[in-house]
Structures are given as structure tokens and as C-alpha cells.
Design a protein around this motif. Structure first.
Motif, PDB file in Angstrom:
ATOM      1  N   ARG A   1      25.375  69.832  53.303  1.00 21.60           N
ATOM      2  CA  ARG A   1      25.941  70.749  52.302  1.00 21.60           C
ATOM      3  C   ARG A   1      24.992  71.912  52.065  1.00 21.60           C
ATOM      4  NH1 ARG A   1      28.322  66.148  49.959  1.00 21.60           N
ATOM      5  NH2 ARG A   1      26.465  65.664  48.758  1.00 21.60           N
ATOM      6  N   ALA A   2      23.694  71.630  52.095  1.00 18.21           N
ATOM      7  CA  ALA A   2      22.707  72.679  51.823  1.00 18.21           C
ATOM      8  C   ALA A   2      22.482  73.579  53.036  1.00 18.21           C
ATOM      9  CB  ALA A   2      21.374  72.046  51.403  1.00 18.21           C
ATOM     10  N   PHE A   3      23.015  73.157  54.201  1.00 20.79           N
ATOM     11  CA  PHE A   3      22.763  73.878  55.446  1.00 20.79           C
ATOM     12  C   PHE A   3      23.774  75.005  55.596  1.00 20.79           C
ATOM     13  CE2 PHE A   3      23.127  74.452  60.071  1.00 20.79           C
ATOM     14  CZ  PHE A   3      21.796  74.509  60.428  1.00 20.79           C
ATOM     15  N   GLY A   4      23.311  76.174  55.992  1.00 24.32           N
ATOM     16  CA  GLY A   4      24.202  77.329  56.026  1.00 24.32           C
ATOM     17  C   GLY A   4      25.090  77.449  57.259  1.00 24.32           C
ATOM     18  N   GLY A   5      24.667  76.867  58.387  1.00 18.81           N
ATOM     19  CA  GLY A   5      25.345  77.159  59.655  1.00 18.81           C
ATOM     20  C   GLY A   5      26.573  76.303  59.916  1.00 18.81           C
ATOM     21  N   THR A   6      27.004  76.290  61.176  1.00 17.11           N
ATOM     22  CA  THR A   6      28.175  75.523  61.566  1.00 17.11           C
ATOM     23  C   THR A   6      27.812  74.046  61.682  1.00 17.11           C
ATOM     24  OG1 THR A   6      27.657  75.674  63.896  1.00 17.11           O
ATOM     25  CG2 THR A   6      28.941  77.480  62.955  1.00 17.11           C
ATOM     26  N   ARG A   7      28.838  73.220  61.892  1.00 17.58           N
ATOM     27  CA  ARG A   7      28.593  71.798  62.027  1.00 17.58           C
ATOM     28  C   ARG A   7      27.717  71.517  63.249  1.00 17.58           C
ATOM     29  NH1 ARG A   7      32.364  67.071  64.285  1.00 17.58           N
ATOM     30  NH2 ARG A   7      31.746  68.228  66.132  1.00 17.58           N
ATOM     31  N   ASP A   8      28.017  72.182  64.367  1.00 20.47           N
ATOM     32  CA  ASP A   8      27.217  71.928  65.570  1.00 20.47           C
ATOM     33  C   ASP A   8      25.766  72.337  65.365  1.00 20.47           C
ATOM     34  OD1 ASP A   8      29.271  70.785  66.865  1.00 20.47           O
ATOM     35  OD2 ASP A   8      29.604  72.401  68.318  1.00 20.47           O
ATOM     36  N   GLU A   9      25.562  73.438  64.655  1.00 21.47           N
ATOM     37  CA  GLU A   9      24.185  73.860  64.376  1.00 21.47           C
ATOM     38  C   GLU A   9      23.489  72.826  63.497  1.00 21.47           C
ATOM     39  OE1 GLU A   9      24.985  78.677  64.611  1.00 21.47           O
ATOM     40  OE2 GLU A   9      24.933  77.669  62.676  1.00 21.47           O
ATOM     41  N   PHE A  10      24.251  72.297  62.537  1.00 23.45           N
ATOM     42  CA  PHE A  10      23.641  71.262  61.681  1.00 23.45           C
ATOM     43  C   PHE A  10      23.280  70.028  62.504  1.00 23.45           C
ATOM     44  CE2 PHE A  10      23.916  67.325  59.298  1.00 23.45           C
ATOM     45  CZ  PHE A  10      22.863  67.528  58.425  1.00 23.45           C
ATOM     46  N   LEU A  11      24.205  69.598  63.375  1.00 27.09           N
ATOM     47  CA  LEU A  11      23.937  68.403  64.177  1.00 27.09           C
ATOM     48  C   LEU A  11      22.678  68.590  65.012  1.00 27.09           C
ATOM     49  CD1 LEU A  11      27.558  67.438  65.318  1.00 27.09           C
ATOM     50  CD2 LEU A  11      26.158  66.347  63.557  1.00 27.09           C
ATOM     51  N   ALA A  12      22.550  69.797  65.589  1.00 22.86           N
ATOM     52  CA  ALA A  12      21.359  70.059  66.396  1.00 22.86           C
ATOM     53  C   ALA A  12      20.121  70.075  65.510  1.00 22.86           C
ATOM     54  CB  ALA A  12      21.507  71.388  67.139  1.00 22.86           C
ATOM     55  N   SER A  13      20.236  70.703  64.336  1.00 20.00           N
ATOM     56  CA  SER A  13      19.057  70.830  63.472  1.00 20.00           C
ATOM     57  C   SER A  13      18.641  69.474  62.919  1.00 20.00           C
ATOM     58  CB  SER A  13      19.343  71.790  62.324  1.00 20.00           C
ATOM     59  OG  SER A  13      20.070  71.129  61.304  1.00 20.00           O
ATOM     60  N   ALA A  14      19.593  68.546  62.813  1.00 20.02           N
ATOM     61  CA  ALA A  14      19.271  67.221  62.291  1.00 20.02           C
ATOM     62  C   ALA A  14      18.680  66.329  63.376  1.00 20.02           C
ATOM     63  CB  ALA A  14      20.516  66.570  61.694  1.00 20.02           C
ATOM     64  N   GLY A  15      18.466  66.881  64.567  1.00 17.62           N
ATOM     65  CA  GLY A  15      17.883  66.072  65.642  1.00 17.62           C
ATOM     66  C   GLY A  15      18.840  65.007  66.161  1.00 17.62           C
ATOM     67  N   THR A  16      20.151  65.300  66.112  1.00 17.20           N
ATOM     68  CA  THR A  16      21.152  64.336  66.560  1.00 17.20           C
ATOM     69  C   THR A  16      20.932  63.965  68.029  1.00 17.20           C
ATOM     70  OG1 THR A  16      22.770  65.226  65.024  1.00 17.20           O
ATOM     71  CG2 THR A  16      23.639  63.977  66.897  1.00 17.20           C
ATOM     72  N   GLN A  17      21.007  62.671  68.309  1.00 17.99           N
ATOM     73  CA  GLN A  17      20.927  62.213  69.695  1.00 17.99           C
ATOM     74  C   GLN A  17      22.026  61.192  69.936  1.00 17.99           C
ATOM     75  OE1 GLN A  17      17.027  60.852  70.725  1.00 17.99           O
ATOM     76  NE2 GLN A  17      16.077  62.750  70.056  1.00 17.99           N
ATOM     77  N   VAL A  18      22.949  61.543  70.827  1.00 20.11           N
ATOM     78  CA  VAL A  18      24.023  60.639  71.215  1.00 20.11           C
ATOM     79  C   VAL A  18      23.683  60.122  72.613  1.00 20.11           C
ATOM     80  CG1 VAL A  18      26.458  60.487  71.831  1.00 20.11           C
ATOM     81  CG2 VAL A  18      25.768  61.787  69.813  1.00 20.11           C
ATOM     82  N   THR A  19      23.654  58.812  72.759  1.00 17.67           N
ATOM     83  CA  THR A  19      23.300  58.232  74.057  1.00 17.67           C
ATOM     84  C   THR A  19      24.448  57.356  74.545  1.00 17.67           C
ATOM     85  OG1 THR A  19      21.006  58.193  73.341  1.00 17.67           O
ATOM     86  CG2 THR A  19      21.561  56.924  75.325  1.00 17.67           C
ATOM     87  N   ILE A  20      25.043  57.757  75.652  1.00 17.15           N
ATOM     88  CA  ILE A  20      26.105  56.975  76.274  1.00 17.15           C
ATOM     89  C   ILE A  20      25.467  56.186  77.412  1.00 17.15           C
ATOM     90  CG2 ILE A  20      28.295  57.105  77.543  1.00 17.15           C
ATOM     91  CD1 ILE A  20      28.763  59.829  76.105  1.00 17.15           C
ATOM     92  N   ALA A  21      25.726  54.887  77.456  1.00 20.95           N
ATOM     93  CA  ALA A  21      25.070  54.080  78.484  1.00 20.95           C
ATOM     94  C   ALA A  21      25.954  52.896  78.864  1.00 20.95           C
ATOM     95  CB  ALA A  21      23.725  53.567  77.969  1.00 20.95           C
ATOM     96  N   ALA A  22      25.701  52.339  80.028  1.00 21.11           N
ATOM     97  CA  ALA A  22      26.421  51.137  80.441  1.00 21.11           C
ATOM     98  C   ALA A  22      26.034  49.990  79.518  1.00 21.11           C
ATOM     99  CB  ALA A  22      26.064  50.799  81.886  1.00 21.11           C
ATOM    100  N   ALA A  23      27.038  49.225  79.068  1.00 22.38           N
ATOM    101  CA  ALA A  23      26.763  48.105  78.168  1.00 22.38           C
ATOM    102  C   ALA A  23      26.070  46.991  78.932  1.00 22.38           C
ATOM    103  CB  ALA A  23      28.066  47.593  77.566  1.00 22.38           C
ATOM    104  N   THR A  24      25.251  46.222  78.200  1.00 22.63           N
ATOM    105  CA  THR A  24      24.639  45.033  78.775  1.00 22.63           C
ATOM    106  C   THR A  24      25.136  43.822  77.980  1.00 22.63           C
ATOM    107  OG1 THR A  24      22.759  45.017  77.274  1.00 22.63           O
ATOM    108  CG2 THR A  24      22.561  46.385  79.252  1.00 22.63           C
ATOM    109  N   ALA A  25      24.739  42.645  78.433  1.00 21.15           N
ATOM    110  CA  ALA A  25      25.195  41.419  77.759  1.00 21.15           C
ATOM    111  C   ALA A  25      24.785  41.426  76.286  1.00 21.15           C
ATOM    112  CB  ALA A  25      24.623  40.195  78.468  1.00 21.15           C
ATOM    113  N   ALA A  26      23.633  42.057  75.994  1.00 16.86           N
ATOM    114  CA  ALA A  26      23.150  42.066  74.611  1.00 16.86           C
ATOM    115  C   ALA A  26      24.062  42.883  73.696  1.00 16.86           C
ATOM    116  CB  ALA A  26      21.727  42.625  74.571  1.00 16.86           C
ATOM    117  N   ASP A  27      24.878  43.767  74.280  1.00 14.51           N
ATOM    118  CA  ASP A  27      25.765  44.612  73.470  1.00 14.51           C
ATOM    119  C   ASP A  27      27.073  43.914  73.113  1.00 14.51           C
ATOM    120  OD1 ASP A  27      24.085  46.923  73.493  1.00 14.51           O
ATOM    121  OD2 ASP A  27      24.708  47.305  75.569  1.00 14.51           O
ATOM    122  N   ALA A  28      27.373  42.777  73.759  1.00 16.75           N
ATOM    123  CA  ALA A  28      28.687  42.152  73.578  1.00 16.75           C
ATOM    124  C   ALA A  28      29.005  41.826  72.111  1.00 16.75           C
ATOM    125  CB  ALA A  28      28.815  40.910  74.463  1.00 16.75           C
TER     126      ALA A  28
END
Lengths: 450, 231
Positions: free
Chosen positions: A175-202
Motif C-alpha cells: 500500500r505504501a509503495f508507489g509503483g505497479t504491482r510488478d514493480e512491487f513484486l520485484a522490489s520485495a525480492g519475490t522469488q518464484v521457483t518452479i521445479a520437478a516434484a520429489t517424493a518429499a513434496d507429496a
């Protein structure tokens, strides 16, 4: 009192409760806050134990009270509980519940409501028939009820209360951030990691299959063999099935680590990619996760030369957000049955933001990532990989010392040929990774420095 | 009973290991609002802890010399003699003796120096990677000295020069942003007050750290190890 409910389409929505909204006076407290003078009442010991027991199961707690906000702070103190949301005021409790559901990003009928006042219980029951409404005496028994017994409890579930607190801090920052949503996501250090699931993820995948509603292409129905259920065992079996991929999506940013927030199953048959199950926790809504997953699926299917990409989606009243996301990502409702969405793989491929890491994607390393990696290596502190681009470096929130700061400026000269110190700027005017990266982008010579 | 401010060329040096210090509500209550806000603003818990240990211990150390309770001491910032920006923390003048002090922290170490005349102290943990690039910010004579050494001795020499130069800058309160290489500081180099008007002395530091103290004037600082100086 209603336990769950039945949606117009006949889909059972009864699932487990995600958040219990508690009254304060004569419910969580043993008296009335405003009538107690200098010595506000203490916590009801039985219900305080229920708070803890349900919290262990990943169920959130919130407050709705006809009191000033101080009553919520007092209740948090005496119960020792950090509530995910608090609505204090003199309006209708059903409105308070609606706002709490919106704040937490969950459906209203995933709430339970506990109040000692029969009028308040009746008001909520009539306005919000999907909400499970309980007296304090009933709530004391709640831990034994199936509505409060999630089938799987994962590490993500146990951290859920904490994650919602992180979510509040993130929302305030946004709310306090002035820019767009994508700019906020980048500024918040967002990291999305897509990966193959393993047995531990079941276990976590089974939990997502059971709990997600708004972003669940199966709308709660089994997509496996009849009667098999989307259990840990079913996911485990898919991991070794031919022509089938199971992927997880993890999410983290500077505010916290949400762990695995989504996943999907991909099957390949005669050149067509089909996604029989796609799901995401509503906690990740608005953080670029579903867009990233759909963009990655499209890019990978296209690069693999697939003839088509289909996402069968059982429409129900609650997965509208998923269907909106599919439409926004260029998926169209398929002509043929069963109902599903298809993406034309011939059109220009969607871009993947730089903060997404995924199989088959090179992932550009922007200047900020390189500088973070340098700082982490120079100091031996891995957490510096998560410095947000907008955080001041030379004082809180990061507090780099002058030696490390000088090393950083020397490294910028070495890598990019930009002599920051030579521009007669002091460290404070280059306060953030974002400003340093912009400075470099403006002045960088092709080929870098010496 | 208060501890006497070290007279003459004496300096008290206090070391604290942040791993051995827990800052509880009582300690936090001794900080002023500005310090509490600053502590809250840290992103990473390790940095917040180091900051809190440094500032709680600074107040307790200064309370010992002034007789004023830690939570009542009023700290201000002296202006940088070079640019006038607020810089070095100082005690506000009051009815008590006002010792000169300097605070530094790095890694797990917090160091506080107290003296009767302007004093500066700096501690640095050796960087996890090559620091040769820092030679460029040293005085040319010091840069030439370190260039003649092989790694990793060169890295240690660079950090040694760094802490000596930063201690000398902190002694006068001049911001490090104005440059670190205005005067040579290498050990055994030019004797006397050439280093920013200070005499610099290397401090014995824990494994992996380098530290130095600088005292205004030409005379070498003499360490008066307080009985309980190691916190």
C-alpha cells in the motif's frame, strides 16, 4: 448451526475450517473488557488451549469484537496468541467476518465463528449461512470435530499463522509503495521457483489438492482413477509414471518464505500437453505465481513442439479466480468436451519475469541479482541474497559496513566499468541495490571494465 | 561508584561477543526511541541483534563512567568536520564528565573505546573473499606496501590498513565517504601524528578479526585494560 454447506451446483464445500473468528468478551476473556476497570479480565484457559491446539494444525485465528482496538491487543497478550486479523468496532459481526475473509484471502465459508451472544450467532448464521457458527462450549469440543481436523498437516500448515502475519506486513508495504504491482513484486525480492516434484513434496501436494478452492482446476473432484483420491500415495505414484510430470511452485520474498504454494500435473499424449490438475494456495494470490506458472507451461509446451496445451477445468462457483487467470494468460474455453481451456502455442510466447526460476528457462541475471550474489559471497551471509532492491544498504534495514560497501563499489567498477566512487558520490546517495543498478545501466560500457 | 575516565594517553577498550549477549526487554528499554526504531528497521535478525548489543552495551559502559543510568544518557551526533553532516555519536554535554568514546562492530564483535581525548576504534572481520580491490582506496604508500605481499598476506595487510585508517577517521569524526586514503597508516610506517592528526595502535583481536584504536595527538595510546573489559 451449519457445518459447511451445499453450493447451488451440488458440490460439497464442507472442507476444513481455515480460520476461526473469535468474540472477545465472555468468550476468549473471562469477562467484559470495557467493564473491568483497571484490571482487564484474563484469558479463558480452555479456549486458550483450543487456540493453541488448532493453531498447531495450521488453522488461523482472528478476532471480531464490539470493543476498541486495545481489547484485541489485550486479548493477544493474555492468550499469548498472534491473531491473523482483528476487527474491532460496533458494526455487524457478519460484516467483520467478510472483511476478515477478504484480508486473509480465504473464502467466507472457510471461517468458523465463536461467540457467547446468541444474537451475534444468529446474525452471522442468517447473513453468512456457509460459516460454521459455535458457542464457546461447542468451541471447547471443536478440536475433536472433522471440520477442524485437516487430513494432512505439513510444515507449511504449521507456519500458516506466521505467514499471514508476514502477509500483513507485505500488504502494508505494498500500500505504501508507489509503483505497479510488478514493480512491487520485484522490489520485495519475490522469488518464484518452479521445479520437478520429489517424493518429499507429496504430502504438501495432497494438502493443496484438499485445501485449495479458488485456484483448483479440479474443483475438489478426484482427477485420478475413481475412488483413488488425490492422496500422497497418488501423487507419489505419478512421480514415477511415464509421460507424466509433477511440478511444485515455491514462493518467497523479503517478508517471508511461503514454501510450496502450488503445483500441477502434466501429461503428454500424442504431442498434446494436458494439465489434469493445477492448483495454487490463495495465499499466493496477487503475487505473480499463477501467471508465472501458466506462462512457463505455455513456453515449455511450445518449445517442446507440442500440438496443444489443455487445462481441463471443472467450473464451479469458487474457482472463478483461476478461470480469470487462465483467460488473462491467453487460454480460451475449448470447443470440445470435457470443458477445459486451451492455449494457442503459435502466438507470441508470454514473457517470464526475471524473478522466476524454472526448468528450461535460462533466467536472466539482472544487475541486482549479481550484486546480491556478490554481497552474499563477500560476507559469507546467504541471507543477503534476499535484499530487496529498495532497501537502504548503508544503515537499516541492511546495515552494510563501510568495508563491505566499498568492496561492492569496487566490484561494480570491475564488472561494469562504472567508477561509482569516482563520480564523487557518497555511499548514502547510492542507497539501494535498485539505485546502484540504475546507475550502472545508465553508464555501463559494453564489455565492462578493465 | 563511577569508573574514572582514562587520563593522558590511556584508553579503555571494551570487547563484547554478540553470541554471548542476550538483549531482553530491560536492555531494549534502555535504548532511546531513535535507537529502538533503528533496531526495528533491520531486515535480518543477526544485524538487529548486533545493533542492539552494541548500543545497549555502549550505554552501560558510558553509564559506568558518568554515573548516569544507561536509559537516561543522551546521545547526539557530532558534525563531520569535512562536510558538516551529522556523524560521530557523542554524549551530550551535562553535569557529568564527558568521556570521548568510539563504537564499532563487525561480525560477532562489538568494540567500545573510551578515552579522555578524541578516540576512534574500528574492528573488521576478514572478508570471506578476496579484498584486493580495496587496495585502490588506500593511501598510495600503503597500496604499494600491500602490493608487494603475496595473497593471503596481502588480504590481511589490506584489512589492517583499513581498520587503522577508519579508526583515525573516526577519531576526528570525519565521514569515511570522503575517502580513506588521505594519509598513510601502515604499521611501522611514518611515525607520529601523520595519520589524520592521530596516533594509531593495533589491537589484539579474536581470530579472523583486525582492530585498531586511534587517539588524537602524537603520543601512542596506552591500553588500560579494565578489570571487566571483556564482556
Amino acid at each position: 448451526m451449519t457445518a459447511g454447506g451445499t453450493a447451488p451446483g451440488g458440490t460439497v464445500t464442507g472442507g476444513t475450517v481455515k480460520c476461526v473468528v473469535w468474540d472477545i468478551d465472555n468468550t476468549l476473556l473471562t469477562g467484559v473488557y470495557l467493564e473491568s476497570g483497571d484490571e482487564p479480565p484474563g484469558a479463558d484457559p480452555v479456549l486458550a488451549a483450543v487456540l493453541a491446539e488448532l493453531g498447531e494444525r495450521g488453522i488461523l485465528h482472528a478476532l471480531a469484537s464490539k470493543n476498541p482496538p486495545e481489547a484485541a491487543a489485550h486479548t493477544a497478550r493474555v492468550t499469548g496468541w498472534r491473531f491473523a486479523a482483528a476487527e474491532c468496532g460496533w458494526g455487524r459481526k457478519s460484516d467483520a467476518l467478510t472483511r476478515i475473509a477478504a484480508t486473509l484471502g480465504i473464502a467466507v465459508d472457510a471461517l468458523a465463528f465463536v461467540d457467547d451472544d446468541p444474537y451475534e450467532r444468529a446474525e452471522v448464521t442468517s447473513a453468512l449461512p456457509g460459516v460454521l457458527v459455535l458457542s464457546p462450549e461447542e468451541a471447547a469440543e471443536a478440536p475433536g470435530w472433522p471440520e477442524f481436523s485437516p487430513p494432512v498437516i505439513t510444515a507449511e500448515a504449521r507456519r500458516r499463522g506466521e505467514m499471514y502475519a508476514e502477509r500483513q506486513r507485505r500488504q502494508e508495504a505494498e500500500r505504501a509503495f508507489g509503483g505497479t504491482r510488478d514493480e512491487f513484486l520485484a522490489s520485495a525480492g519475490t522469488q518464484v521457483t518452479i521445479a520437478a516434484a520429489t517424493a518429499a513434496d507429496a504430502p504438501r501436494l495432497a494438502e493443496l489438492a484438499a485445501r485449495t478452492r479458488q485456484f483448483n482446476s479440479a474443483a475438489g473432484r478426484d482427477v485420478g482413477a475413481p475412488g483413488e483420491g488425490m492422496t500422497q500415495g497418488w501423487f507419489g505414484g505419478l512421480l514415477s509414471a511415464p509421460d507424466c510430470d509433477v511440478v511444485t511452485v515455491r514462493l518467497r520474498d523479503a517478508f517471508g518464505d511461503d514454501g510450496v504454494v502450488g503445483g500441477c500435473v502434466i501429461t503428454r499424449d500424442a504431442g498434446t500437453w494436458t494439465v489434469p490438475l493445477l492448483m495454487m494456495s490463495c495465499r499466493a494470490m496477487g503475487r505473480g505465481v499463477i501467471d508465472a506458472l501458466l506462462a512457463w507451461l505455455t513456453r515449455q509446451a511450445s518449445r517442446a513442439g507440442a500440438g496443444g496445451l489443455r487445462i481441463p477445468c471443472v467450473p464451479d462457483g469458487r474457482n472463478v479466480p483461476l478461470r480469470l487467470a487462465l483467460a488473462a494468460a491467453g487460454f480460451r474455453v475449448a470447443e470440445r468436451l470435457p470443458a477445459g481451456y486451451e492455449r494457442d502455442l503459435g502466438t507470441p510466447l508470454p514473457a517470464l519475469p526475471g524473478w522466476v526460476t524454472a526448468p528450461g528457462e535460462a533466467g536472466p541475471a539482472p544487475v541486482t541479482d549479481g550484486l546480491r550474489a556478490f554481497l552474499a559471497a563477500a560476507t559469507g551471509r546467504a541471507e543477503l541474497l534476499h535484499i530487496p532492491p529498495t532497501a537502504a544498504l548503508f544503515g537499516p534495514p541492511v546495515g552494510l559496513d563501510s568495508l563491505t560497501g566499498t568492496l561492492l563499489l569496487r566490484e561494480i567498477q570491475r564488472r561494469f566499468g562504472v567508477d561509482v566512487a569516482g563520480e564523487d558520490l557518497n555511499l548514502d546517495s547510492l542507497a539501494t541495490l535498485g539505485t546502484l543498478a540504475a546507475f550502472v545501466a545508465e553508464r555501463a560500457r559494453p564489455g565492462g571494465g578493465p | 561508584m563511577t569508573r574514572a575516565v582514562p587520563p593522558g594517553d590511556l584508553v579503555d577498550v571494551w570487547w563484547f561477543d554478540t553470541r554471548a549477549v542476550t538483549v531482553g526487554p530491560a536492555g531494549r528499554a534502555e535504548l532511546d526511541q531513535g535507537e529502538r526504531d533503528r533496531a526495528e528497521a533491520f531486515l535480518f535478525p543477526a544485524d538487529r541483534h548486533r545493533y542492539q548489543v552494541a548500543h545497549v552495551m555502549l550505554r552501560r559502559v558510558l553509564a559506568g563512567y558518568t554515573g548516569i543510568p544507561p536509559g537516561t544518557l543522551r546521545l547526539a551526533r557530532a558534525l563531520c568536520p569535512h562536510c558538516g553532516a551529522p556523524g560521530k555519536p557523542v554524549l551530550e554535554p551535562g553535569a557529568h564528565t564527558v568521556p570521548s568514546f568510539s563504537l564499532t562492530h563487525s561480525g560477532d564483535q562489538v568494540v567500545i573505546a573510551v578515552a579522555g581525548r578524541p578516540v576512534g576504534v574500528d574492528v573488521e572481520r576478514g572478508a570471506a573473499r578476496c579484498v584486493c580491490s580495496l587496495a585502490q582506496v588506500l593511501h598510495p604508500a600503503d597500496a604499494a606496501w600491500v602490493a608487494g605481499l603475496a595473497e593471503p598476506d596481502r588480504h590481511e595487510a589490506i584489512i589492517t590498513c583499513w581498520v587503522r585508517a577508519e579508526a583515525a577517521l573516526k577519531c576526528t569524526g570525519q565521514g569515511i565517504g570522503h575517502g580513506l586514503g588521505g594519509f598513510p597508516v601502515r604499521p611501522g610506517g611514518t611515525a607520529g601524528p601523520a595519520a589524520n592528526g592521530c596516533a594509531v595502535r593495533q589491537l589484539a583481536a579474536p581470530e579472523g578479526y583486525r582492530a585498531a584504536v586511534a587517539l588524537a595527538g602524537a603520543r601512542q595510546p596506552v591500553l588500560r585494560a579494565p578489570a571487566a573489559a571483556r564482556g
